[in-house]
Motif scaffolding. Structure first.
Motif, PDB file in Angstrom:
ATOM      1  N   GLY A  74       0.802  -1.226   0.000  1.00  0.00           N
ATOM      2  CA  GLY A  74       0.000   0.000   0.000  1.00  0.00           C
ATOM      3  C   GLY A  74       0.832   1.272   0.000  1.00  0.00           C
ATOM      4  N   LEU A  75       2.162   1.125   0.074  1.00  0.00           N
ATOM      5  CA  LEU A  75       3.038   2.307   0.177  1.00  0.00           C
ATOM      6  C   LEU A  75       3.894   2.506  -1.071  1.00  0.00           C
ATOM      7  N   ARG A  76       3.471   1.911  -2.197  1.00  0.00           N
ATOM      8  CA  ARG A  76       4.302   1.960  -3.410  1.00  0.00           C
ATOM      9  C   ARG A  76       4.048   3.180  -4.298  1.00  0.00           C
ATOM     10  N   GLY A  77       3.039   3.937  -3.993  1.00  0.00           N
ATOM     11  CA  GLY A  77       2.677   5.062  -4.859  1.00  0.00           C
ATOM     12  C   GLY A  77       3.615   6.261  -4.681  1.00  0.00           C
ATOM     13  N   LEU A  78       3.746   7.040  -5.753  1.00  0.00           N
ATOM     14  CA  LEU A  78       4.625   8.228  -5.711  1.00  0.00           C
ATOM     15  C   LEU A  78       3.779   9.499  -5.675  1.00  0.00           C
ATOM     16  N   PRO A  79       4.088  10.446  -4.783  1.00  0.00           N
ATOM     17  CA  PRO A  79       3.398  11.737  -4.813  1.00  0.00           C
ATOM     18  C   PRO A  79       3.674  12.446  -6.146  1.00  0.00           C
ATOM     19  N   GLN A  80       2.699  13.220  -6.633  1.00  0.00           N
ATOM     20  CA  GLN A  80       2.857  13.887  -7.933  1.00  0.00           C
ATOM     21  C   GLN A  80       4.114  14.768  -7.959  1.00  0.00           C
ATOM     22  N   ALA A  81       4.384  15.464  -6.861  1.00  0.00           N
ATOM     23  CA  ALA A  81       5.551  16.368  -6.845  1.00  0.00           C
ATOM     24  C   ALA A  81       6.861  15.592  -7.027  1.00  0.00           C
ATOM     25  N   LEU A  82       6.896  14.386  -6.519  1.00  0.00           N
ATOM     26  CA  LEU A  82       8.102  13.557  -6.683  1.00  0.00           C
ATOM     27  C   LEU A  82       8.208  13.070  -8.136  1.00  0.00           C
ATOM     28  N   LYS A  83       7.071  12.691  -8.720  1.00  0.00           N
ATOM     29  CA  LYS A  83       7.089  12.297 -10.141  1.00  0.00           C
ATOM     30  C   LYS A  83       7.601  13.456 -10.992  1.00  0.00           C
ATOM     31  N   THR A  84       7.127  14.656 -10.678  1.00  0.00           N
ATOM     32  CA  THR A  84       7.546  15.835 -11.458  1.00  0.00           C
ATOM     33  C   THR A  84       9.059  16.023 -11.373  1.00  0.00           C
ATOM     34  N   LEU A 125      10.017   4.162   2.918  1.00  0.00           N
ATOM     35  CA  LEU A 125      11.214   4.170   2.064  1.00  0.00           C
ATOM     36  C   LEU A 125      11.430   2.797   1.434  1.00  0.00           C
ATOM     37  N   LEU A 126      11.296   1.761   2.237  1.00  0.00           N
ATOM     38  CA  LEU A 126      11.479   0.395   1.730  1.00  0.00           C
ATOM     39  C   LEU A 126      10.503   0.102   0.586  1.00  0.00           C
ATOM     40  N   ALA A 127       9.265   0.547   0.750  1.00  0.00           N
ATOM     41  CA  ALA A 127       8.241   0.252  -0.256  1.00  0.00           C
ATOM     42  C   ALA A 127       8.406   1.097  -1.516  1.00  0.00           C
ATOM     43  N   VAL A 128       8.894   2.324  -1.355  1.00  0.00           N
ATOM     44  CA  VAL A 128       8.815   3.270  -2.473  1.00  0.00           C
ATOM     45  C   VAL A 128      10.117   3.415  -3.283  1.00  0.00           C
ATOM     46  N   LEU A 129      11.243   2.986  -2.730  1.00  0.00           N
ATOM     47  CA  LEU A 129      12.501   3.175  -3.476  1.00  0.00           C
ATOM     48  C   LEU A 129      12.489   2.455  -4.842  1.00  0.00           C
ATOM     49  N   PRO A 130      11.963   1.219  -4.938  1.00  0.00           N
ATOM     50  CA  PRO A 130      11.883   0.610  -6.293  1.00  0.00           C
ATOM     51  C   PRO A 130      11.009   1.421  -7.238  1.00  0.00           C
ATOM     52  N   SER A 131       9.931   2.004  -6.701  1.00  0.00           N
ATOM     53  CA  SER A 131       9.056   2.826  -7.549  1.00  0.00           C
ATOM     54  C   SER A 131       9.816   4.049  -8.053  1.00  0.00           C
ATOM     55  N   ILE A 132      10.600   4.663  -7.186  1.00  0.00           N
ATOM     56  CA  ILE A 132      11.344   5.872  -7.553  1.00  0.00           C
ATOM     57  C   ILE A 132      12.281   5.578  -8.729  1.00  0.00           C
ATOM     58  N   ILE A 133      13.087   4.523  -8.586  1.00  0.00           N
ATOM     59  CA  ILE A 133      14.094   4.279  -9.625  1.00  0.00           C
ATOM     60  C   ILE A 133      13.440   3.818 -10.919  1.00  0.00           C
ATOM     61  N   CYS A 134      12.402   2.972 -10.813  1.00  0.00           N
ATOM     62  CA  CYS A 134      11.780   2.461 -12.043  1.00  0.00           C
ATOM     63  C   CYS A 134      10.941   3.534 -12.731  1.00  0.00           C
ATOM     64  N   TYR A 135      10.289   4.398 -11.963  1.00  0.00           N
ATOM     65  CA  TYR A 135       9.507   5.479 -12.590  1.00  0.00           C
ATOM     66  C   TYR A 135      10.438   6.354 -13.426  1.00  0.00           C
ATOM     67  N   TRP A 136      11.556   6.760 -12.810  1.00  0.00           N
ATOM     68  CA  TRP A 136      12.518   7.596 -13.554  1.00  0.00           C
ATOM     69  C   TRP A 136      13.075   6.846 -14.766  1.00  0.00           C
ATOM     70  N   TYR A 137      13.472   5.584 -14.553  1.00  0.00           N
ATOM     71  CA  TYR A 137      14.112   4.835 -15.642  1.00  0.00           C
ATOM     72  C   TYR A 137      13.163   4.690 -16.824  1.00  0.00           C
ATOM     73  N   ARG A 138      11.917   4.288 -16.554  1.00  0.00           N
ATOM     74  CA  ARG A 138      10.979   4.055 -17.652  1.00  0.00           C
ATOM     75  C   ARG A 138      10.580   5.372 -18.334  1.00  0.00           C
ATOM     76  N   VAL A 144       7.594   6.503 -20.991  1.00  0.00           N
ATOM     77  CA  VAL A 144       6.271   6.155 -20.431  1.00  0.00           C
ATOM     78  C   VAL A 144       6.188   6.552 -18.952  1.00  0.00           C
ATOM     79  N   ARG A 145       4.958   6.910 -18.556  1.00  0.00           N
ATOM     80  CA  ARG A 145       4.694   7.192 -17.137  1.00  0.00           C
ATOM     81  C   ARG A 145       4.056   5.943 -16.545  1.00  0.00           C
ATOM     82  N   ILE A 146       4.840   5.150 -15.799  1.00  0.00           N
ATOM     83  CA  ILE A 146       4.296   3.867 -15.320  1.00  0.00           C
ATOM     84  C   ILE A 146       3.459   4.052 -14.055  1.00  0.00           C
ATOM     85  N   GLU A 147       2.552   3.115 -13.860  1.00  0.00           N
ATOM     86  CA  GLU A 147       1.793   3.019 -12.604  1.00  0.00           C
ATOM     87  C   GLU A 147       2.644   2.181 -11.649  1.00  0.00           C
ATOM     88  N   THR A 148       3.017   2.743 -10.508  1.00  0.00           N
ATOM     89  CA  THR A 148       3.951   2.027  -9.620  1.00  0.00           C
ATOM     90  C   THR A 148       3.242   1.155  -8.589  1.00  0.00           C
TER      91      THR A 148
END
Ligand SMILES: CC(=O)SCCNC(=O)CCNC(=O)[C@H](O)C(C)(C)COP(=O)(O)OP(=O)(O)OC[C@H]1O[C@@H](n2cnc3c(N)ncnc32)[C@H](O)[C@@H]1OP(=O)(O)O
Ligand SMILES: O=C([O-])CC(=O)C(=O)O
Length: 375
Positions: A74-84, A125-138, A144-148
Protein backbone atom coordinates in the motif's frame (compact mmCIF):
# COMPACT_ATOMS: atom_id res chain seq x y z
CA UNK A 1 45.61 -10.62 1.42
CA UNK A 2 48.05 -8.43 3.34
CA UNK A 3 47.65 -7.95 7.06
CA UNK A 4 47.83 -4.20 7.25
CA UNK A 5 47.99 -2.70 10.76
CA UNK A 6 44.65 -2.05 12.38
CA UNK A 7 43.70 1.47 13.38
CA UNK A 8 44.67 4.72 11.66
CA UNK A 9 43.49 5.15 8.08
CA UNK A 10 40.11 3.57 7.43
CA UNK A 11 39.50 3.02 11.17
CA UNK A 12 40.11 -0.64 10.40
CA UNK A 13 39.68 -3.00 13.34
CA UNK A 14 38.49 -0.29 15.74
CA UNK A 15 35.12 -0.61 17.35
CA UNK A 16 33.02 2.48 16.68
CA UNK A 17 29.99 1.44 18.71
CA UNK A 18 27.78 -1.54 19.44
CA UNK A 19 25.03 -3.23 17.43
CA UNK A 20 22.57 -6.05 17.94
CA UNK A 21 21.87 -6.29 14.22
CA UNK A 22 24.69 -8.18 12.59
CA UNK A 23 27.99 -9.98 12.95
CA UNK A 24 30.54 -9.98 10.14
CA UNK A 25 33.42 -12.49 10.02
CA UNK A 26 32.62 -14.07 13.36
CA UNK A 27 30.18 -16.93 13.95
CA UNK A 28 28.55 -19.53 11.69
CA UNK A 29 29.28 -19.06 8.01
CA UNK A 30 30.56 -15.57 8.83
CA UNK A 31 27.46 -13.39 8.56
CA UNK A 32 24.45 -13.30 10.85
CA UNK A 33 21.43 -10.98 11.12
CA UNK A 34 20.20 -10.84 14.73
CA UNK A 35 21.79 -14.26 15.24
CA UNK A 36 20.35 -15.92 12.12
CA UNK A 37 22.94 -17.34 9.73
CA UNK A 38 22.84 -15.78 6.25
CA UNK A 39 22.83 -19.24 4.63
CA UNK A 40 19.64 -20.19 6.41
CA UNK A 41 17.98 -16.85 5.71
CA UNK A 42 18.88 -17.01 2.00
CA UNK A 43 17.46 -20.51 1.78
CA UNK A 44 14.30 -20.19 3.85
CA UNK A 45 13.25 -16.58 4.30
CA UNK A 46 11.35 -14.02 2.31
CA UNK A 47 13.11 -10.67 2.04
CA UNK A 48 10.10 -9.01 3.70
CA UNK A 49 10.60 -11.32 6.69
CA UNK A 50 14.25 -10.28 6.90
CA UNK A 51 13.24 -6.62 6.63
CA UNK A 52 10.81 -7.20 9.51
CA UNK A 53 13.52 -8.96 11.51
CA UNK A 54 15.90 -6.04 11.10
CA UNK A 55 13.40 -3.22 11.53
CA UNK A 56 11.03 -4.64 14.15
CA UNK A 57 13.50 -6.79 16.08
CA UNK A 58 12.08 -10.31 15.62
CA UNK A 59 10.89 -12.71 12.93
CA UNK A 60 7.20 -12.10 12.17
CA UNK A 61 4.57 -14.79 12.62
CA UNK A 62 2.36 -15.46 9.58
CA UNK A 63 -0.28 -12.88 10.53
CA UNK A 64 2.39 -10.23 11.16
CA UNK A 65 4.13 -11.00 7.87
CA UNK A 66 0.86 -10.88 5.92
CA UNK A 67 0.00 -7.54 7.50
CA UNK A 68 3.51 -6.20 6.79
CA UNK A 69 3.43 -7.25 3.13
CA UNK A 70 -0.01 -5.65 2.76
CA UNK A 71 1.30 -2.47 4.36
CA UNK A 72 4.32 -2.32 2.03
CA UNK A 73 2.15 -2.96 -1.02
CA UNK A 74 0.00 0.00 0.00
CA UNK A 75 3.04 2.31 0.18
CA UNK A 76 4.30 1.96 -3.41
CA UNK A 77 2.68 5.06 -4.86
CA UNK A 78 4.62 8.23 -5.71
CA UNK A 79 3.40 11.74 -4.81
CA UNK A 80 2.86 13.89 -7.93
CA UNK A 81 5.55 16.37 -6.85
CA UNK A 82 8.10 13.56 -6.68
CA UNK A 83 7.09 12.30 -10.14
CA UNK A 84 7.55 15.84 -11.46
CA UNK A 85 11.07 15.99 -10.03
CA UNK A 86 11.97 12.55 -11.40
CA UNK A 87 10.76 13.60 -14.85
CA UNK A 88 13.28 16.48 -14.84
CA UNK A 89 16.28 14.17 -14.40
CA UNK A 90 17.95 13.32 -17.73
CA UNK A 91 18.40 9.76 -19.01
CA UNK A 92 22.16 10.33 -18.81
CA UNK A 93 22.05 10.74 -15.01
CA UNK A 94 23.50 8.01 -12.86
CA UNK A 95 20.64 6.05 -11.28
CA UNK A 96 22.31 6.31 -7.86
CA UNK A 97 22.02 10.10 -8.16
CA UNK A 98 18.34 9.58 -8.96
CA UNK A 99 17.96 7.45 -5.83
CA UNK A 100 19.69 10.12 -3.76
CA UNK A 101 17.47 12.87 -5.14
CA UNK A 102 14.36 10.69 -4.76
CA UNK A 103 15.05 9.96 -1.09
CA UNK A 104 15.85 13.60 -0.44
CA UNK A 105 12.75 14.92 -2.24
CA UNK A 106 10.57 12.50 -0.30
CA UNK A 107 12.02 14.04 2.85
CA UNK A 108 10.59 17.39 1.74
CA UNK A 109 7.16 15.97 1.02
CA UNK A 110 6.81 13.48 3.87
CA UNK A 111 9.15 14.94 6.47
CA UNK A 112 9.85 12.88 9.58
CA UNK A 113 8.51 15.31 12.17
CA UNK A 114 9.32 13.15 15.20
CA UNK A 115 11.34 10.01 15.93
CA UNK A 116 8.00 8.37 16.88
CA UNK A 117 7.42 8.17 13.12
CA UNK A 118 10.67 6.31 12.36
CA UNK A 119 9.08 2.91 11.77
CA UNK A 120 6.51 4.28 9.31
CA UNK A 121 9.09 6.44 7.54
CA UNK A 122 11.37 3.40 7.10
CA UNK A 123 8.55 1.19 5.80
CA UNK A 124 7.62 3.90 3.32
CA UNK A 125 11.21 4.17 2.06
CA UNK A 126 11.48 0.40 1.73
CA UNK A 127 8.24 0.25 -0.26
CA UNK A 128 8.82 3.27 -2.47
CA UNK A 129 12.50 3.17 -3.48
CA UNK A 130 11.88 0.61 -6.29
CA UNK A 131 9.06 2.83 -7.55
CA UNK A 132 11.34 5.87 -7.55
CA UNK A 133 14.09 4.28 -9.62
CA UNK A 134 11.78 2.46 -12.04
CA UNK A 135 9.51 5.48 -12.59
CA UNK A 136 12.52 7.60 -13.55
CA UNK A 137 14.11 4.83 -15.64
CA UNK A 138 10.98 4.05 -17.65
CA UNK A 139 10.12 7.73 -18.15
CA UNK A 140 13.62 8.80 -19.20
CA UNK A 141 14.44 5.73 -21.29
CA UNK A 142 11.08 4.56 -22.69
CA UNK A 143 9.05 7.77 -22.50
CA UNK A 144 6.27 6.15 -20.43
CA UNK A 145 4.69 7.19 -17.14
CA UNK A 146 4.30 3.87 -15.32
CA UNK A 147 1.79 3.02 -12.60
CA UNK A 148 3.95 2.03 -9.62
CA UNK A 149 1.22 0.48 -7.49
CA UNK A 150 1.42 -3.17 -8.51
CA UNK A 151 -0.02 -6.12 -6.62
CA UNK A 152 3.26 -8.09 -6.51
CA UNK A 153 3.80 -9.94 -3.24
CA UNK A 154 7.49 -9.10 -2.92
CA UNK A 155 9.81 -6.14 -3.26
CA UNK A 156 11.95 -8.03 -5.79
CA UNK A 157 9.04 -9.00 -8.03
CA UNK A 158 7.67 -5.46 -7.79
CA UNK A 159 10.99 -4.06 -9.01
CA UNK A 160 11.21 -6.44 -11.99
CA UNK A 161 7.55 -5.92 -12.85
CA UNK A 162 7.97 -2.13 -13.04
CA UNK A 163 11.11 -2.50 -15.12
CA UNK A 164 9.60 -4.84 -17.71
CA UNK A 165 5.86 -4.18 -17.63
CA UNK A 166 5.20 -7.81 -16.78
CA UNK A 167 5.41 -9.96 -13.67
CA UNK A 168 8.73 -11.87 -13.49
CA UNK A 169 9.22 -15.63 -13.75
CA UNK A 170 9.35 -17.62 -10.53
CA UNK A 171 13.10 -18.10 -10.99
CA UNK A 172 13.77 -14.37 -11.34
CA UNK A 173 11.55 -13.51 -8.37
CA UNK A 174 13.40 -16.12 -6.31
CA UNK A 175 16.84 -14.78 -7.27
CA UNK A 176 15.77 -11.23 -6.45
CA UNK A 177 14.53 -12.45 -3.09
CA UNK A 178 17.88 -14.07 -2.29
CA UNK A 179 19.83 -11.08 -3.58
CA UNK A 180 17.87 -8.61 -1.45
CA UNK A 181 18.42 -10.80 1.62
CA UNK A 182 22.18 -10.99 0.98
CA UNK A 183 22.49 -7.21 0.60
CA UNK A 184 20.21 -6.20 3.51
CA UNK A 185 22.69 -5.63 6.32
CA UNK A 186 26.43 -5.62 7.00
CA UNK A 187 27.33 -4.05 10.33
CA UNK A 188 29.43 -0.84 10.18
CA UNK A 189 30.17 -0.73 6.45
CA UNK A 190 30.82 2.72 4.94
CA UNK A 191 27.23 3.57 3.94
CA UNK A 192 25.73 2.34 7.21
CA UNK A 193 28.35 4.25 9.16
CA UNK A 194 27.42 7.33 7.13
CA UNK A 195 23.80 6.85 8.16
CA UNK A 196 24.79 6.46 11.81
CA UNK A 197 27.02 9.54 11.79
CA UNK A 198 24.13 11.53 10.37
CA UNK A 199 21.71 10.01 12.90
CA UNK A 200 24.06 10.91 15.74
CA UNK A 201 23.42 14.61 15.12
CA UNK A 202 19.69 13.84 15.69
CA UNK A 203 18.97 14.48 12.03
CA UNK A 204 15.95 13.05 10.21
CA UNK A 205 15.68 9.62 8.57
CA UNK A 206 15.62 10.92 4.98
CA UNK A 207 18.90 12.76 5.54
CA UNK A 208 20.50 9.60 6.97
CA UNK A 209 19.35 7.50 4.01
CA UNK A 210 20.25 10.16 1.43
CA UNK A 211 23.79 10.35 2.82
CA UNK A 212 24.06 6.57 2.91
CA UNK A 213 23.05 6.33 -0.77
CA UNK A 214 25.90 8.71 -1.62
CA UNK A 215 28.37 6.50 0.24
CA UNK A 216 27.11 3.29 -1.34
CA UNK A 217 27.49 4.77 -4.82
CA UNK A 218 31.31 4.55 -4.92
CA UNK A 219 33.06 1.66 -6.69
CA UNK A 220 34.92 0.62 -3.54
CA UNK A 221 31.53 -0.12 -1.95
CA UNK A 222 28.16 -0.86 -3.62
CA UNK A 223 29.23 0.51 -6.99
CA UNK A 224 31.54 -2.50 -7.37
CA UNK A 225 28.77 -4.70 -8.83
CA UNK A 226 28.40 -2.34 -11.81
CA UNK A 227 32.16 -1.90 -12.13
CA UNK A 228 32.63 -5.69 -12.14
CA UNK A 229 30.05 -6.02 -14.93
CA UNK A 230 31.72 -3.29 -17.00
CA UNK A 231 34.94 -5.29 -16.73
CA UNK A 232 33.80 -8.88 -17.38
CA UNK A 233 31.49 -8.08 -20.28
CA UNK A 234 34.54 -7.14 -22.36
CA UNK A 235 35.92 -10.67 -22.36
CA UNK A 236 34.87 -13.31 -24.84
CA UNK A 237 36.54 -16.34 -23.25
CA UNK A 238 38.09 -17.49 -19.95
CA UNK A 239 41.52 -17.39 -21.65
CA UNK A 240 41.09 -13.75 -22.63
CA UNK A 241 39.82 -12.96 -19.11
CA UNK A 242 42.89 -14.58 -17.56
CA UNK A 243 45.28 -12.64 -19.83
CA UNK A 244 43.56 -9.35 -19.06
CA UNK A 245 43.40 -9.93 -15.31
CA UNK A 246 47.11 -10.82 -15.24
CA UNK A 247 47.83 -7.54 -17.02
CA UNK A 248 45.68 -5.58 -14.60
CA UNK A 249 47.41 -7.14 -11.63
CA UNK A 250 50.79 -6.36 -13.12
CA UNK A 251 49.74 -2.74 -13.54
CA UNK A 252 48.52 -2.82 -9.92
CA UNK A 253 44.95 -2.01 -10.92
CA UNK A 254 42.09 -2.81 -8.55
CA UNK A 255 39.83 -5.66 -9.63
CA UNK A 256 36.29 -4.70 -8.69
CA UNK A 257 34.23 -7.29 -6.82
CA UNK A 258 37.28 -8.71 -5.00
CA UNK A 259 38.64 -8.29 -1.50
CA UNK A 260 37.00 -7.05 1.66
CA UNK A 261 37.73 -4.79 4.60
CA UNK A 262 36.69 -7.39 7.20
CA UNK A 263 36.56 -10.87 5.68
CA UNK A 264 39.99 -12.43 5.24
CA UNK A 265 39.36 -15.65 3.28
CA UNK A 266 35.90 -15.50 1.78
CA UNK A 267 32.66 -13.55 1.77
CA UNK A 268 29.86 -15.96 2.73
CA UNK A 269 27.44 -14.21 0.37
CA UNK A 270 29.56 -15.14 -2.64
CA UNK A 271 28.92 -18.90 -2.63
CA UNK A 272 25.19 -18.24 -2.43
CA UNK A 273 24.88 -15.72 -5.26
CA UNK A 274 27.39 -17.69 -7.35
CA UNK A 275 25.14 -20.74 -7.23
CA UNK A 276 22.18 -18.64 -8.41
CA UNK A 277 24.29 -17.07 -11.14
CA UNK A 278 25.11 -20.57 -12.40
CA UNK A 279 21.39 -21.51 -12.38
CA UNK A 280 20.60 -18.37 -14.38
CA UNK A 281 23.47 -19.06 -16.80
CA UNK A 282 21.91 -22.46 -17.53
CA UNK A 283 18.50 -20.82 -17.85
CA UNK A 284 19.69 -18.39 -20.55
CA UNK A 285 22.14 -20.84 -22.18
CA UNK A 286 25.19 -18.71 -21.36
CA UNK A 287 28.56 -20.17 -22.35
CA UNK A 288 30.73 -17.07 -21.89
CA UNK A 289 29.98 -14.76 -18.97
CA UNK A 290 29.69 -17.38 -16.25
CA UNK A 291 32.87 -19.29 -17.30
CA UNK A 292 34.68 -15.92 -17.59
CA UNK A 293 33.57 -15.02 -14.05
CA UNK A 294 34.70 -18.37 -12.66
CA UNK A 295 38.10 -17.98 -14.34
CA UNK A 296 38.55 -14.50 -12.88
CA UNK A 297 37.72 -15.91 -9.44
CA UNK A 298 40.29 -18.71 -9.86
CA UNK A 299 43.04 -16.42 -11.13
CA UNK A 300 42.52 -13.85 -8.37
CA UNK A 301 42.77 -16.53 -5.71
CA UNK A 302 45.79 -18.21 -7.35
CA UNK A 303 47.70 -14.95 -7.85
CA UNK A 304 46.69 -12.78 -4.89
CA UNK A 305 44.64 -14.87 -2.46
CA UNK A 306 41.89 -12.36 -3.13
CA UNK A 307 38.32 -13.71 -3.11
CA UNK A 308 35.02 -12.56 -4.60
CA UNK A 309 32.96 -10.33 -2.35
CA UNK A 310 29.15 -10.13 -2.50
CA UNK A 311 29.28 -7.96 -5.60
CA UNK A 312 31.19 -10.07 -8.12
CA UNK A 313 28.68 -12.80 -9.00
CA UNK A 314 25.82 -10.38 -8.53
CA UNK A 315 27.05 -8.79 -11.75
CA UNK A 316 26.48 -11.89 -13.91
CA UNK A 317 23.32 -12.88 -12.00
CA UNK A 318 21.65 -9.52 -12.62
CA UNK A 319 22.90 -9.49 -16.21
CA UNK A 320 21.33 -12.89 -16.89
CA UNK A 321 18.02 -11.44 -15.67
CA UNK A 322 18.40 -8.70 -18.27
CA UNK A 323 18.71 -5.93 -15.69
CA UNK A 324 20.57 -2.90 -17.12
CA UNK A 325 24.00 -2.59 -15.49
CA UNK A 326 23.40 0.93 -14.23
CA UNK A 327 20.48 -0.32 -12.12
CA UNK A 328 22.61 -2.83 -10.19
CA UNK A 329 23.62 -0.53 -7.34
CA UNK A 330 20.11 0.97 -6.94
CA UNK A 331 18.86 -2.60 -6.26
CA UNK A 332 21.44 -2.72 -3.46
CA UNK A 333 19.83 0.47 -2.08
CA UNK A 334 16.36 -1.10 -2.20
CA UNK A 335 17.69 -3.82 0.11
CA UNK A 336 20.23 -2.04 2.32
CA UNK A 337 17.70 0.63 3.28
CA UNK A 338 16.50 -1.94 5.85
CA UNK A 339 19.94 -2.15 7.47
CA UNK A 340 20.45 1.62 7.32
CA UNK A 341 17.13 2.39 9.01
CA UNK A 342 17.62 -0.30 11.65
CA UNK A 343 21.03 1.20 12.47
CA UNK A 344 19.49 4.67 12.71
CA UNK A 345 17.00 3.28 15.26
CA UNK A 346 19.90 1.81 17.26
CA UNK A 347 21.92 5.00 17.09
CA UNK A 348 18.97 7.09 18.26
CA UNK A 349 18.18 4.70 21.11
CA UNK A 350 21.63 5.10 22.62
CA UNK A 351 23.01 8.26 21.10
CA UNK A 352 26.18 10.22 21.49
CA UNK A 353 27.31 12.43 18.64
CA UNK A 354 29.96 10.62 16.57
CA UNK A 355 32.93 12.89 16.53
CA UNK A 356 36.36 11.22 16.41
CA UNK A 357 39.68 13.02 16.67
CA UNK A 358 42.35 13.50 14.01
CA UNK A 359 46.14 13.25 14.11
CA UNK A 360 47.29 16.70 13.03
CA UNK A 361 50.06 16.58 10.41
CA UNK A 362 50.03 20.21 9.21
CA UNK A 363 52.53 23.02 9.90
CA UNK A 364 53.16 23.87 13.53
CA UNK A 365 52.99 27.64 13.18
CA UNK A 366 52.06 29.57 10.04
CA UNK A 367 53.13 33.14 9.34
CA UNK A 368 50.33 35.53 8.22
CA UNK A 369 51.28 37.31 4.94
CA UNK A 370 49.14 40.25 3.73
CA UNK A 371 47.36 39.29 0.47
CA UNK A 372 49.24 41.78 -1.72
CA UNK A 373 52.57 40.24 -0.64
CA UNK A 374 51.64 36.60 -1.33
CA UNK A 375 53.17 34.60 -4.26
C1 LIG B 1 29.35 -4.87 -0.81
C2 LIG B 1 30.69 -4.26 -0.71
O1 LIG B 1 30.82 -3.08 -0.50
S1 LIG B 1 31.98 -5.31 -0.80
C3 LIG B 1 33.33 -4.31 -1.36
C4 LIG B 1 33.14 -3.91 -2.79
N1 LIG B 1 34.33 -3.23 -3.31
C5 LIG B 1 35.12 -3.77 -4.26
O2 LIG B 1 34.91 -4.87 -4.75
C6 LIG B 1 36.26 -2.90 -4.72
C7 LIG B 1 37.56 -3.69 -4.83
N2 LIG B 1 38.09 -4.02 -3.51
C8 LIG B 1 38.77 -3.10 -2.79
O3 LIG B 1 39.04 -1.98 -3.24
C9 LIG B 1 39.21 -3.46 -1.39
O4 LIG B 1 39.40 -4.86 -1.28
C10 LIG B 1 38.20 -3.00 -0.32
C11 LIG B 1 37.86 -1.53 -0.49
C12 LIG B 1 36.90 -3.81 -0.41
C13 LIG B 1 38.81 -3.24 1.06
O5 LIG B 1 39.91 -2.39 1.17
P1 LIG B 1 41.06 -2.60 2.26
O6 LIG B 1 40.45 -3.03 3.55
O7 LIG B 1 41.89 -1.39 2.27
O8 LIG B 1 41.84 -3.82 1.61
P2 LIG B 1 43.08 -4.61 2.23
O9 LIG B 1 43.77 -3.80 3.28
O10 LIG B 1 42.61 -5.95 2.63
O11 LIG B 1 44.00 -4.73 0.95
C14 LIG B 1 45.17 -5.49 1.03
C15 LIG B 1 45.97 -5.39 -0.24
O12 LIG B 1 45.27 -6.05 -1.28
C16 LIG B 1 45.06 -5.18 -2.36
N3 LIG B 1 43.72 -5.36 -2.85
C17 LIG B 1 42.58 -5.40 -2.09
N4 LIG B 1 41.54 -5.57 -2.90
C18 LIG B 1 42.02 -5.63 -4.16
C19 LIG B 1 41.39 -5.78 -5.41
N5 LIG B 1 40.06 -5.87 -5.52
N6 LIG B 1 42.18 -5.82 -6.51
C20 LIG B 1 43.50 -5.71 -6.43
N7 LIG B 1 44.15 -5.56 -5.25
C21 LIG B 1 43.40 -5.51 -4.14
C22 LIG B 1 45.18 -3.78 -1.77
O13 LIG B 1 45.54 -2.84 -2.74
C23 LIG B 1 46.20 -3.97 -0.72
O14 LIG B 1 47.48 -3.94 -1.32
P3 LIG B 1 48.66 -3.08 -0.67
O15 LIG B 1 48.82 -3.63 0.72
O16 LIG B 1 49.80 -3.31 -1.60
O17 LIG B 1 48.16 -1.67 -0.65
O1 LIG C 1 31.12 -4.45 5.03
C1 LIG C 1 31.67 -3.77 4.14
O2 LIG C 1 32.69 -3.07 4.34
C2 LIG C 1 31.14 -3.77 2.76
C3 LIG C 1 30.13 -4.82 2.51
O3 LIG C 1 30.44 -5.96 2.25
C4 LIG C 1 28.73 -4.46 2.62
O4 LIG C 1 28.41 -3.33 3.00
O5 LIG C 1 27.88 -5.32 2.32
Amino acid sequence: MSDKPIGGAGLRGQSAGSTALCTVGQTGSGLTYRGFDIKELAEKARFEEVAYLLLKGKLPNQAELDAYVTKLKGLRGLPQALKTVLEQIPASAHPMDVMRTGASMLGNLETEESFDEQQDVSDRLLAVLPSIICYWYRFSHDGVRIETETDDESVGAHFLHLLRDEAPSELHARVMNVSLILYAEHEFNASTFTARVCASTLSDMHSCVTGAIGSLRGPLHGGANEAAMDMIENWKSPEEAEREIMGMLERKEKIMGFGHAIYRESDPRNAIIKEWSERLAQDVGDTVLYPVSVRVEDVMWREKKLFCNADFFHASAYHFMDIPTKLFTPIFVCSRVTGWCAHVFEQRANNRIIRPSADYVGPEKSQWVPIEERD
